[in-house]
Design an enzyme around this catalytic site. Structure first.
Site, short mmCIF file in Angstrom:
data_model
loop_
_atom_site.label_atom_id
_atom_site.label_comp_id
_atom_site.label_asym_id
_atom_site.label_seq_id
_atom_site.Cartn_x
_atom_site.Cartn_y
_atom_site.Cartn_z
N LYS A 71 -1.44 8.98 6.99
CA LYS A 71 -1.48 9.02 5.48
C LYS A 71 -2.69 9.77 4.99
CE LYS A 71 -1.40 5.72 1.33
NZ LYS A 71 -1.65 4.38 1.05
N SER A 123 1.90 2.90 -2.15
CA SER A 123 1.31 4.42 -1.94
C SER A 123 1.65 4.96 -0.88
CB SER A 123 0.03 4.27 -2.20
OG SER A 123 -0.80 3.65 -1.45
N SER A 168 0.92 -1.39 -0.36
CA SER A 168 1.30 0.07 0.05
C SER A 168 1.85 0.25 1.47
CB SER A 168 -0.04 0.80 -0.14
OG SER A 168 0.07 1.06 -1.52
N1 GLN Z 1 0.63 -0.55 -6.20
C1 GLN Z 1 -0.70 -1.21 -5.96
C2 GLN Z 1 -1.79 -0.12 -6.85
O1 GLN Z 1 -1.19 0.54 -7.28
C3 GLN Z 1 -1.22 -1.45 -4.70
C4 GLN Z 1 -1.52 0.04 -3.89
C5 GLN Z 1 -1.73 -0.16 -2.69
O2 GLN Z 1 -1.62 -1.02 -1.88
N2 GLN Z 1 -2.73 1.09 -2.07
O3 GLN Z 1 -2.95 -0.31 -6.82
#
Ligand code: GLN
Length: 483
Positions: free
Chosen positions: A73, A148, A172
């Site tokens: 990532k 994400s 995420s």
């Molecule tokens: N969807 C959550 C956010 O937007 C978690 C994202 C993540 O785990 N990086 O913060």
């Protein structure tokens, strides 16, 4: 398409070389990335050079990922390769060191072939906020891959690589794995060093693997877990061989807790049906299923979006146009440099989070928001500990819905936040969670993920239970041709 474990065995037997396998994955990226946009930076020349260096020495069975192509990532640093975080702010940022997890992958013999697309600074649930364009779900190109870590999930599901690193701050890893039909694990907070992972919300962030089988995730986590003196929150424990927990095929003697708050309203009929069938399969394998209650878990959306934005507003203060990343070419004065570099360098969602977090931390509002959220966070942790005292792991849907269509909810941030209802609380509690495909949603024909949530540092139990369940649910192989 082979699993990571199968590919590794072929490499070790000399049935293919590291260069051949890297070339095959790079070809798959060239063929499919225009459609899925899973990779931001393809390390073609570097990867081939690294694979050739491995081939020169020859297969090494002491290295559990010898010659295996993986992707990382783009918020995790790989020395000398740009790390963008999906943001214009870091479009040209080249780190000069490897993240701890990346160093461990390299030491295990893995070949990093690409950096994967993501929601900007890991803020999002659909991988649509990237400066480099949205990622598409390889199982249906009109739908989102989740987020994400959507690029990591899409790359694995499209067969571009055998495994990926993702990060999970509020779901995420688990949610994109579920949306793309992959397996992913968010380790216990502190299990994997965060050194080299660009911070979003430091008390919640955790690096973890995504792959096409439970075994592959266990191989990956075994490689990257362990203490790192460079991360003060890294647990002072050695890594572990998680593949040792994959022996059993049934669930006799295992108790699974079903938290009723995770099975209530808001779940679509299609997801509910697949998850209910999954519970029946767990029972058929011999598991005892008990009801548990976590009364504070439903406050997790409010609590998470206060704590995460507060930490983000502090962490992202470093991107000021002076030290890192994007800088406007013609500032009038220092204030203008800060304001315009940050306004132009960050996308809309990131700016929204910074403003929310700055507000909740400001004097006068701190007690009402941040402090209150920290208190409720503790209640959520206590709910988990009470529930887990009665069972080996908790089981619940990963997401209340199946992957939605691109653009469907991207202009409704609150709706997007609410989609995280079943994943956020685990990060607030710091506990491990494994997401695996439970079957196909009959309404959308998309994969449905189920998650196992466990006791601190008991990833082994999750792998053992997940492996048995995978035997009953079946694995989802990589997509051959897109629809
Ligand atoms: N969807 C959550 C956010 O937007 C978690 C994202 C993540 O785990 N990086 O913060």
């Amino acid at each position: 398409m082979l699993t990571l474990a199968e590919a590794r065995d072929r490499l070790l037997k000399g049935e293919c070389t590291a260069v051949e396998l890297a070339k095959a994955c790079l070809k798959r990226i060239a063929d499919t990335n225009p459609a899925v946009n899973a990779c931001i930076t393809i390390r073609e020349a570097d990867a081939l050079e690294e694979a050739a260096a491995l081939d020169k020495v020859g297969p090494d069975s002491a290295k559990p990922l010898w010659g295996v192509p993986v992707v990382v990532k783009d918020c995790i640093t790989v020395k000398g390769t740009r790390t963008t975080c999906g943001s214009r702010m870091l479009e040209n940022f080249i780190p000069f060191y490897d993240a701890f997890a990346v160093r461990k992958l390299k030491e295990a013999g893995a070949v990093i072939i690409a950096k994967t697309n993501m929601d900007e600074f890991a803020m999002g649930s659909s991988s649509e906020t990237s400066y480099f364009g949205p990622v598409r779900n390889p199982r249906d190109l009109s739908r989102v891959p989740g987020g994400s870590s959507g690029g990591s999930a899409a790359a694995v599901a499209a067969g571009q690589a055998f495994a990926a690193l993702g990060t999970d701050t509020g779901g995420s890893i688990r949610q994109p794995a579920a949306f793309c039909g992959c397996v992913g694990i968010k380790p216990t907070y502190g299990r994997v060093s965060r050194f080299g992972a660009v911070a979003y919300a430091s008390s919640l962030d955790q690096i973890g693997p995504m792959a096409r089988s439970v075994e592959d995730c266990a191989i990956m986590l075994s490689a990257i877990a362990g203490h790192d003196p460079k991360d003060s929150t890294s647990a002072p424990r050695d890594g572990q061989d998680y593949t040792a927990s994959l022996k059993r095929g049934d669930l006799k003697g295992v108790t699974l807790g079903v938290p009723k708050e995770f099975w209530g309203e808001g779940i679509t009929d299609g997801v509910r049906k697949t998850c209910a069938e999954a519970l029946e399969k767990a029972k058929a394998l011999g598991a005892q299923i008990i009801d548990v209650s976590m009364p504070h878990a439903l406050h997790s959306v409010a609590v998470f979006y206060i704590i995460a934005t507060a930490e983000a507003s502090s962490n992202l203060a470093r991107f000021d146009g002076v030290r890192y990343g994007y800088r406007v070419p013609d500032p009038r004065d220092l204030a203008d440099l800060y304001i315009r570099s940050r306004t132009e360098g960050f996308g809309e969602e990131v700016r929204r989070r910074i403003m929310l977090g700055t507000y909740t931390l400001s004097s006068g509002f701190y007690d009402a928001y941040y402090k209150k959220a920290a208190q409720v966070r503790r209640l959520i942790q206590q709910d988990y500990h009470a529930a887990l005292a009665r069972c080996d792991a908790l089981i619940a849907p990963v997401s209340p819905v199946s992957p939605w269509k691109l653009g469907e909810i991207s202009d409704d941030p609150l709706k997007m936040y609410l989609m995280d209802i079943f994943t956020l609380s685990l990060n607030l509690a710091g506990l491990p969670g494994l997401s695996l495909p439970a079957g196909t949603d009959c309404e959308t024909n998309m994969p449905t993920g189920i998650q196992l949530m466990g006791k601190p540092f008991d990833e082994s139990a999750l792998f053992a239970i997940g492996h048995a369940l995978e035997g009953a649910f079946g694995r989802m192989s990589a997509v051959e041709t897109f629809r």
